[in-house]
Design an enzyme around this catalytic site. Structure first.
Site, PDB file in Angstrom:
ATOM      1  N   GLY A 115       0.800  -1.216   0.000  1.00  0.00           N
ATOM      2  CA  GLY A 115       0.000   0.000   0.000  1.00  0.00           C
ATOM      3  C   GLY A 115       0.830   1.262   0.000  1.00  0.00           C
ATOM      4  N   SER A 194       4.523  -5.583  -2.678  1.00  0.00           N
ATOM      5  CA  SER A 194       4.667  -4.154  -2.962  1.00  0.00           C
ATOM      6  C   SER A 194       5.491  -3.488  -1.849  1.00  0.00           C
ATOM      7  CB  SER A 194       3.292  -3.510  -3.131  1.00  0.00           C
ATOM      8  OG  SER A 194       3.395  -2.228  -3.697  1.00  0.00           O
TER       9      SER A 194
END
Length: 447
Positions: A115, A194
């Site tokens: 995120g 991520s």
């Protein structure tokens, strides 16, 4: 059709009496507080509880703003189920119901969510690991930690890297207590996607982590954005200085966004204005980082990789870009841009990391997930690995990323990937004879 009943399960641990929920073959002990923190201060470990530890009515999350792009990619977040808390140090333990624990301890996977170091939490429906836990008989622990202004922006006046310190505190809790949930404290693998992968790469060279984990799985880490961030970070910190004492946490996170455009001149790295900061605890200086990874090559088994078309969703679902680049020559230009930016941010840095690690004697595998379905109109973009790893069809039903792709295709490939990842989790290796899905290319890096 029979509806399976949800019942309670009690873990009697030295940390406290933990009340969990049992359904569909999985026991979920959710939202256990592992630490507390004051604003811009390091976390303090939570002490054992004399009272019952029960699931709160709402899931605690670090205060954040909702990303329309992420909601379009993954699906709307059920905001009514979350409770903003600037001390969001909670974790959840997922264990197979069928496990008795009489003669063995289960390997443990610790999920560090992504995120952009800015949004998300450990407990989202799209990352509920129930399918994986039940299929492969492992324990998965999902960790929430500080984000954005609270966890990944600082300087000389206030500590940077507080999100990393939170994760380290969670790993200490897991090392201490996971055996009482049936987990093996000597077999812990960190899994991050991520920015979660970015955090894990840097935990590998952080102070104070010796013995806390043995393996890492790093998916789609934007390692191409990690370099020379100091000037951008200093400017962003200065711009947001007026928010540091804001009492209204939601106003605080809404207000900082107006300053993001001021750092766009720093190029691609401005796409992730929050991040780890070298030269501050628990990290070394940036110029020392590569040698630190080489020094630690014997400590951790590594599985690292990416999706073939990481930036495709950002580019190919943009109405403005599609107006000019949606077909013909424009589409070919768009495809080239996806290839170039995917390589620059994700692909080349992962390959360099893997090669350096292998040259230093490390055990490392490199993988790439491709789109083989004719219905995958935007290829294999960022986050396509999440439904493959976690399954949970109902949570992904509104994902634009999966539009027109039959869930059966995701599920069949996902089961094979979950089996391969579990093989790595158990012993740090993946056999050449193990069944590989058609969408996955994986190889051990050797020198």
């Amino acid at each position: 059709m029979t509806v399976e009943q949800t019942t309670t399960h009690i873990f009697q641990t030295s940390f406290g009496k933990v009340i969990a929920l049992k359904s569909k073959g999985v026991i979920r002990a959710k939202s256990i507080r592992y630490a507390r923190s004051e604003r811009f201060q390091k976390p303090v470990a939570e002490q054992p509880s004399p009272s019952e530890i029960i699931l709160p009515d709402k899931t605690p999350v670090c205060p954040q703003t909702i990303s329309p792009l992420v909601e379009k990619m993954i699906g709307p977040a059920p905001m009514e189920n979350f409770d903003p808390d600037e001390s969001p140090q909670y974790l959840s333990v997922f264990r197979p119901d069928s496990f008795t624990g009489k003669n063995e301890k289960l390997p443990v996977v610790v999920w560090i969510h992504g995120g952009s170091h800015e949004i998300g939490c450990g407990d989202l429906p799209t990352s509920d690991p129930g399918d994986w836990v039940k299929e492969q008989q492992i324990i998965i622990v999902a960790v929430s930690y500080r984000l954005g202004l609270f966890g990944f922006l600082g300087g000389d006046e206030r500590p940077p890297n507080l999100g990393l310190f939170d994760i380290i505190e969670a790993l200490k809790w897991i090392k201490t207590y996971i055996s009482e949930f049936g987990g093996d404290p000597g077999n812990i693998t960190l899994l991050g996607q991520s920015s979660g992968g970015d955090a894990i790469v840097h935990l590998m060279i952080s102070e104070g982590v010796d013995g806390l984990f043995q393996r890492v799985i790093i998916q789609s880490a934007p390692l191409g954005l990690r370099h020379k961030r100091q000037k951008m970070t200093a400017e962003f910190l200065k711009k947001t200085e007026g928010l540091k004492n804001e009492k209204d946490i939601l106003k605080m996170v809404n207000e900082y966004r107006k300053y993001v455009p001021s750092v766009i001149r720093y190029g691609l790295k401005a796409a992730m204005p929050f991040g780890i900061q070298y030269g501050f605890p628990p990290l070394c200086k940036e110029e020392e980082s590569v040698e630190k990874w080489k020094e630690n090559a014997g400590k951790y088994d590594v599985l690292i990789g990416l999706n073939n078309d990481e930036t495709a969703f950002y580019l190919k679902t943009s109405d403005a870009l599609n107006k000019y680049f949606g077909k013909g020559l424009g589409l070919r230009i768009m495809d080239k841009a996806v290839e170039k930016t995917t390589g620059l941010i994700y692909g080349t840095p992962a390959e360099i990391f893997a090669e350096n690690y292998a040259k230093a004697g490390g055990n490392v595998y490199l993988f790439r997930i491709h789109a083989r379905s004719e219905n995958a109109r935007i290829g294999a973009p960022h986050c396509i690995d999440l439904p493959l790893i976690f399954g949970n069809e109902s949570a992904w039903k509104s994902s634009e990323m999966l539009k027109d792709i039959p869930w059966k295709y995701i599920d069949e490939n996902g089961k094979k990937i979950r089996a391969l990842w579990t093989e790595f989790v158990r012993n740090g290796t993946i056999s050449d004879d193990s069944d590989r899905p058609e969408i996955l290319k994986i190889r051990k890096i050797k020198f």
